[in-house]
Design an enzyme around this catalytic site. Structure first.
Site, PDB file in Angstrom:
ATOM      1  N   HIS A 103      -1.635   3.704  -4.750  1.00 26.20           N
ATOM      2  CA  HIS A 103      -0.188   3.933  -4.789  1.00 26.20           C
ATOM      3  C   HIS A 103       0.496   3.506  -3.482  1.00 26.20           C
ATOM      4  O   HIS A 103      -0.146   3.280  -2.456  1.00 26.20           O
ATOM      5  CB  HIS A 103       0.086   5.412  -5.056  1.00 26.20           C
ATOM      6  CG  HIS A 103      -0.479   6.312  -3.986  1.00 26.20           C
ATOM      7  ND1 HIS A 103       0.117   6.496  -2.748  1.00 26.20           N
ATOM      8  CD2 HIS A 103      -1.596   7.067  -3.961  1.00 26.20           C
ATOM      9  CE1 HIS A 103      -0.596   7.318  -2.021  1.00 26.20           C
ATOM     10  NE2 HIS A 103      -1.658   7.689  -2.728  1.00 26.20           N
ATOM     11  N   GLU A 149      -5.844  12.020  -8.316  1.00 25.19           N
ATOM     12  CA  GLU A 149      -6.591  12.158  -7.063  1.00 25.19           C
ATOM     13  C   GLU A 149      -7.477  13.394  -7.097  1.00 25.19           C
ATOM     14  O   GLU A 149      -7.205  14.364  -7.819  1.00 25.19           O
ATOM     15  CB  GLU A 149      -5.616  12.241  -5.882  1.00 25.19           C
ATOM     16  CG  GLU A 149      -6.261  12.352  -4.503  1.00 25.19           C
ATOM     17  CD  GLU A 149      -7.179  11.187  -4.127  1.00 25.19           C
ATOM     18  OE1 GLU A 149      -8.177  10.946  -4.864  1.00 25.19           O
ATOM     19  OE2 GLU A 149      -6.921  10.548  -3.086  1.00 25.19           O
TER      20      GLU A 149
END
Length: 214
Positions: free
Chosen positions: A8, A82
């Site tokens: 990201h 995550e």
């Protein structure tokens, strides 16, 4: 099939060197800019994605939306979120390095085989298992075509992909730099996935501020 696995864009916690994990931190202004520059660089390279998967966390989801640019709708999947770090989320990497009280989470980065997941956190084995489940469920069935697939996720989870797909040793993982919006490229067949490019940048890095975060 070409598989692209992307980290990201930048967040304020990246700049501050804080462990993010399952904390839902948004992109900052530079993170949005990085994603936009990456989108434009991919277009210049003639790369268009037929399928995009994203972690549900906003920093990944927003990055995926920018890259998609209206061509397709990113599909959210919690299996590529995550890793969770429990009480260590929000703690700075510097503090982890210097404070003896953080010896266990320090092992996560320096001696992965010695890391023990505590309450509210996740082990390497658990993360790799869910990445394997995601890959076998969603990616391998696509492997027989000549299309491009993008996964937008996170630093630790990208490393879990590298363990699962490339059989890398845990001790190697944190020697590999994964800057924000960098992309790992795999050639995928039904039989295997081969890493062809690691941490590739599709934007002009002279246009963005130089950072010293991990």
């Amino acid at each position: 099939m070409k598989l692209y696995i992307m980290r990201h864009g930048e967040t304020d916690w990246n700049i501050q060197g804080k462990i993010q994990g399952s904390t839902d931190v948004p992109l900052n202004e530079n993170g949005i800019f990085l994603a936009e520059q990456t989108r434009d660089g991919l277009k210049k390279a003639g790369i268009v994605f037929d399928t995009i998967f994203s972690s549900p966390f906003i920093r990944a989801r927003r990055t995926a939306e920018i890259i998609a640019d209206g061509n397709c709708v990113p599909e959210l999947d919690g299996r590529i979120a995550e890793m969770a770090f429990g009480k260590y989320e929000g703690v700075s990497i510097r503090e982890v390095s210097e404070n003896p009280a953080y010896g266990n989470i320090r092992n996560f980065f320096r001696n992965p085989r010695e890391y023990v997941a505590e309450e509210g956190s996740e082990s390497y084995e658990e993360a790799i298992a869910r990445i394997g489940d995601f890959y076998e469920d969603r990616i391998r069935p696509l492997a027989g075509n000549d299309k491009n697939c993008l996964i937008v996720c996170h630093g630790a989870i990208i490393r879990a992909f590298l363990v699962y797909l490339c059989h890398m040793e845990l001790d190697q993982l944190w020697k590999l730099k994964q800057p924000n919006c960098s992309i790992n490229v795999f050639d995928v067949t039904p039989e295997r996935a081969v890493l062809s490019e690691q941490s590739k940048i599709f934007y002009d890095d002279t246009l963005v501020p130089k950072r010293k975060y991990t």
